[in-house]
Scaffold this active site. Structure first.
Site, PDB file in Angstrom:
ATOM      1  N   HIS B  71      98.209 113.530  26.140  1.00 30.83           N
ATOM      2  CA  HIS B  71      97.264 113.942  25.108  1.00 30.83           C
ATOM      3  C   HIS B  71      97.978 114.215  23.777  1.00 30.83           C
ATOM      4  CE1 HIS B  71      95.022 117.242  23.023  1.00 30.83           C
ATOM      5  NE2 HIS B  71      94.040 116.375  23.150  1.00 30.83           N
ATOM      6  N   GLU B  74      98.874 111.018  22.151  1.00 31.54           N
ATOM      7  CA  GLU B  74      97.670 110.442  21.529  1.00 31.54           C
ATOM      8  C   GLU B  74      97.482 111.006  20.109  1.00 31.54           C
ATOM      9  OE1 GLU B  74      93.543 111.892  20.822  1.00 31.54           O
ATOM     10  OE2 GLU B  74      93.769 111.920  23.011  1.00 31.54           O
ATOM     11  N   HIS B  75      97.569 112.343  19.992  1.00 31.98           N
ATOM     12  CA  HIS B  75      97.425 112.961  18.671  1.00 31.98           C
ATOM     13  C   HIS B  75      98.481 112.444  17.699  1.00 31.98           C
ATOM     14  CE1 HIS B  75      94.704 116.653  18.739  1.00 31.98           C
ATOM     15  NE2 HIS B  75      94.446 116.033  19.861  1.00 31.98           N
ATOM     16  N   GLU B 146      92.513 123.316  19.889  1.00 34.13           N
ATOM     17  CA  GLU B 146      91.708 122.496  20.795  1.00 34.13           C
ATOM     18  C   GLU B 146      91.662 123.149  22.186  1.00 34.13           C
ATOM     19  OE1 GLU B 146      93.060 118.443  21.062  1.00 34.13           O
ATOM     20  OE2 GLU B 146      91.345 117.824  22.293  1.00 34.13           O
TER      21      GLU B 146
END
Lengths: 428, 433
Positions: B71, B74-75, B146
């Protein structure tokens, strides 16, 4: 380019908009009943579609109705209540796979019209009222739904900000109404209300798909043949002029990890306004995209938030900026946001920001043509806003917005309400 | 480059899919959709949150990752030395995004103009990593927000608490984004090493859908790959812990600010890890039918529960089948979780005796087919789901055929195996204070 549509009036004066298109795997039928938004009627409006959806004379309970829909290849019938500007709209949307993908011989449209017609026009009755069990049951469900708003913190913060900001306006009405109002509604009262608004209030039907015009008209005429007054009631215009006297600040404590901040603004620019496209561009530059000032400054540069954006309530001329942040960063985030708002007024907008925003808005508008429900919503906005644009007109309007026009919009925008949902002191 | 492709035709959907394979192993799928204004492309790698232990086949050394690396990557991939990949898409008028799941990471854009440039940009930015101490540090702050957002999200919490109840060791029990602690251990070197392993074309696939000419688009992709000097990648060995058949913990309870308790009941699937390809998909379709027959809104139980105000419209059941884990999950918001739990378990026990009748089975079969066709309106649905299926060696286009093949008599066995009360767990979120 945009899909053409055809406009008709059924014998009982219901407006029918048919959007013929071959590109979808489905056909859709949407029925929208318009009412003005206000506190006294909100619970009635929310309850009505929920009750109608429980069963009709022909399909007297949910089990029978759902099984009918399943046999129609899992067609979807969704009854909902929408709040848009100061309108409260009951929406019934039927979507079915198209016959040509199922080896069926073209009866699915007729079946769909007749199911939808039955649910909205031929309800299940007992003693001059709706079935009491259904009304009581849906009252309980809706009261639960009102309380359940709390479960999504960002959505809760947004609704709280709207309600506090528009406390003395119709727009401050929550779309499901107030809990206490449900106790004053019974099956007979709700049925009287149903008779009244289905006969008097503006009602539009949309049909989208690869269908024959004559067949659509004929089947719609048969399915939606309830008696209507010749002239539908006209609904009051939305009020977007309320001045801001003083900025309100509201804080609420809760056992949460993240603070949610919502800033409510009045733009004094409505959907039908000639400045509408300028407002779209303004909001786009400020916070509607990942390239917008909010995202770049608050998230990418300062690393303060994961979600941060601005959005419009286009029919009421309001704008809301939302962000999820650490509570101790509130001041820092506010300062950054305030600077962006000042920059908008000062015209500190780069060519890139302006061009990217226009392209992004055009992309969104063009993309709407690829979804049956978005096609319908786009037309519906025209009805609500009292001005019908084609997608092409809006695109042209956006492309020609000048810096001067953005500045003019920016100068009118006023902060009205700050709402902050914050973690409980001493908590995490 | 010589075109090497095949055309897959689906008669039910009346669609044609073009499948290309390029050196060094990238799969490209193109689905023409005449009449659509929007074009959509998704570029995915088989690297998700569960891929946290691996080695290259010829090597002994096992790499272990802190939770949340896929994740985080991905960012960070959105940033390069020139700035932000979002901005370049914005300049082209395209809308871009990305997401990470348990099993994959996907980068995507949609546009109604400048498709060629947008596609090149997607291919370029995903194949061009740039991580520094400074940019990684800043991202930790964003991802921390998040994670906090999800910590306040009751349905997300009830879901992950249930997985943690069902699984003792399998990494599916961990949050996709990781924890505040685990992301603090992620630095640029780690991101580069994962990138070099999992973002090799042979571990990736690209799906493009819209009003397009396949030959043109495939040529463009081929040209983009040429000259990047890829060497063949040896096999990635993903290492998963031996997950016991038994569950981890029968009941997890968390207090949060909610209006009503939320309950999820989960059944751990221990058969699915022995299934592959078509058998896996067949099992998934069957389980979804069975869960609909048990808990769907057209069945008696749902209507009784609804009438007693024990559930709302969001009550439902879901089944997940992946290559090495699977579970069924049932639940929603309720005023009385104990009673709802009893009724769910009773219904499972009952169907084991009574089985499924023909009328139910056929009716739900029609519904699944119709829903499947309806979803093909959405370019995003087609592309995202096609790749998710493809990564577990399944073909989304085969669904209608498999759906017609399955027999009612198979249901009995599947219910016995997949809804085993000795392997169930409960997750509850209750109002705090």
């Amino acid at each position: 380019m945009q899909a053409d549509y055809l406009l008709y009036y059924l014998p009982n004066k219901i407006k029918l908009i048919f959007i013929p298109t071959k590109k979808f795997k489905t056909f859709s039928i949407g029925l929208f009943l318009h009412q003005e938004l206000n506190q006294d009627l909100a619970a009635l409006n929310a309850l009505l579609p929920a009750v109608l959806e429980q069963g009709s004379r022909l399909y007297p309970d949910k089990l029978t109705l759902q099984r009918k829909l399943e046999n129609l290849y899992g067609a979807d019938l969704a009854a909902d209540i929408l709040k848009s500007g100061e309108r409260h709209i009951q929406a019934f949307i039927y979507e079915s796979a198209h016959d040509k993908y199922l080896g069926e011989n073209g009866t699915l449209l007729q079946e769909g019209m007749s199911v939808l017609g039955s649910v909205v026009g031929d309800p299940l009755l007992e003693d001059d009222g709706f079935k009491e069990d259904y009304v009581n049951q849906e009252k309980i469900q809706l009261k639960k739904d009102i309380k359940a708003l709390l479960n999504n913190k960002a959505a809760y913060a947004y609704e709280r900000c709207m309600a506090l900001m528009c406390l003395d306006e119709k727009f401050g009405t929550y779309k499901l109404g107030r809990i206490e109002d449900y106790d004053r509604i019974d099956a007979k009262k709700l049925y009287r209300y149903y008779r009244e608004i289905f006969s008097e209030n503006p009602l539009d039907i949309y049909v989208v798909g690869d269908l024959q015009e004559q067949q659509v008209l004929q089947l719609a005429g048969e399915a939606f043949n309830f008696v209507r007054k010749t002239d539908p009631k006209s609904l009051p215009r939305v009020d977007i002029e309320l001045p801001v006297k003083e900025v309100q600040f509201h804080e609420e404590e809760m056992a949460v990890n993240q603070a949610n901040m919502v800033l409510g603004f009045r733009t004094y620019t409505g959907y039908g306004d000639e400045r509408y496209c300028s407002l779209l561009v303004y909001n786009g530059i400020l916070g509607a995209f990942p390239h917008s000032k909010m995202f770049v400054k608050v998230r990418e540069e300062a690393g303060l938030a994961y979600h941060v954006h601005s959005r419009l309530e286009r029919h009421k001329g309001l704008m809301f900026i939302s962000a999820g942040i650490n509570y101790n960063c509130y001041r820092q985030a506010r300062d950054i946001i305030d600077r962006q708002l000042d920059d908008m007024i000062a015209g500190k907008i780069s060519d890139t920001e302006l061009d990217n925003t226009k392209r992004g808005l055009v992309n969104r508008l063009s993309s709407q043509q690829d979804s049956p429900t978005q096609l319908i919503s786009f037309h519906l906005d025209g009805t609500i806003g009292g001005k019908t644009y084609t997608a092409g007109e809006l695109i042209e309007g956006i492309e020609t917005v000048s810096r001067k026009e953005i500045k003019a919009v920016a100068e009118k925008i006023k902060l009205d309400t700050v709402y902050l949902l914050r973690p409980r002191e001493g908590g995490s | 480059m010589k075109d090497n492709y095949k055309v897959i035709e689906n008669r039910e959907l009346q669609e044609k899919l073009y499948h290309y394979r390029f050196y060094p192993g990238l799969d490209l799928y193109i689905l023409p959709k005449p009449g659509y204004q929007k074009k959509y492309a998704v570029f995915s790698t088989r690297f998700g949150s569960i891929d946290n232990r691996f080695r290259m086949k010829s090597e002994q050394e096992v790499t272990e990752l802190p939770d949340g690396v896929a994740h985080f990557l991905e960012h960070k991939l959105f940033e390069d030395q020139y700035g932000n990949a979002f901005d370049r898409f914005a300049a082209l008028g395209a809308s871009s995004n990305a997401f990470t799941s348990f099993t994959q990471t996907s980068y995507l854009f949609s546009c109604t103009a400048n498709f060629e440039q947008s596609l090149n940009h997607l291919l370029d930015f995903v194949q061009d990593p740039y991580f520094t101490e400074k940019t990684v540090k800043k991202e930790q702050g964003i991802i921390a927000q998040e994670i906090k957002m999800y910590e306040d999200h009751p349905h997300w919490r009830v879901f992950f608490n249930l997985l943690a109840g069902l699984y003792r060791k399998h990494p599916v029990r961990n949050d996709i984004a990781g924890t505040l602690e685990s992301i603090s251990r992620i630095g640029p070197d780690l991101l580069y090493s994962c990138y070099n392993t999992f973002y090799h074309p042979s571990n990736m696939a690209l799906f493009i859908v819209g009003d397009l000419v396949p030959e043109q688009v495939s040529r463009q992709v081929a040209e983009n790959l040429n000259g990047r000097n890829y060497q063949p990648l040896e096999e990635i060995v993903r290492i998963f812990p031996q997950e016991p058949a038994a569950i981890n913990c029968e009941r997890k309870v968390q207090e949060l600010v909610v209006s009503e308790p939320i309950i999820f009941v989960g059944f751990k699937d221990t058969v699915v890890e022995n299934l592959q390809g078509r058998d896996l998909m067949r099992r998934e379709i069957l389980m979804e039918l069975i869960l609909e027959i048990l808990f769907g809104s057209s069945e008696k139980l749902y209507n009784e529960l609804y009438g007693e105000n024990l559930i709302d419209e969001n009550f439902g059941a879901d089944y997940t089948a992946e290559i090495n884990y699977g579970y069924a999950m049932i639940g929603g918001e309720t005023r009385d979780p104990d009673q709802l739990y009893e009724r769910i378990m009773k219904a499972v026990a009952k169907i084991k005796k009574s089985g499924v009748n023909t009328e139910q089975f056929e009716r739900h079969r029609r519904k699944v087919l119709g829903n499947y066709i309806r979803r093909f309106n959405s370019l995003e649905f087609i592309a995202n789901n096609f790749l998710a299926y493809r990564f577990r060696d399944n073909d989304l286009f085969e669904l209608p055929a498999i759906l017609q093949e399955i027999r009612r008599c198979e249901a009995v066995n599947v219910i016995e195996e997949n809804l085993d009360p000795t392997r169930h767990a409960v997750s509850l979120v209750v109002p705090s204070g």
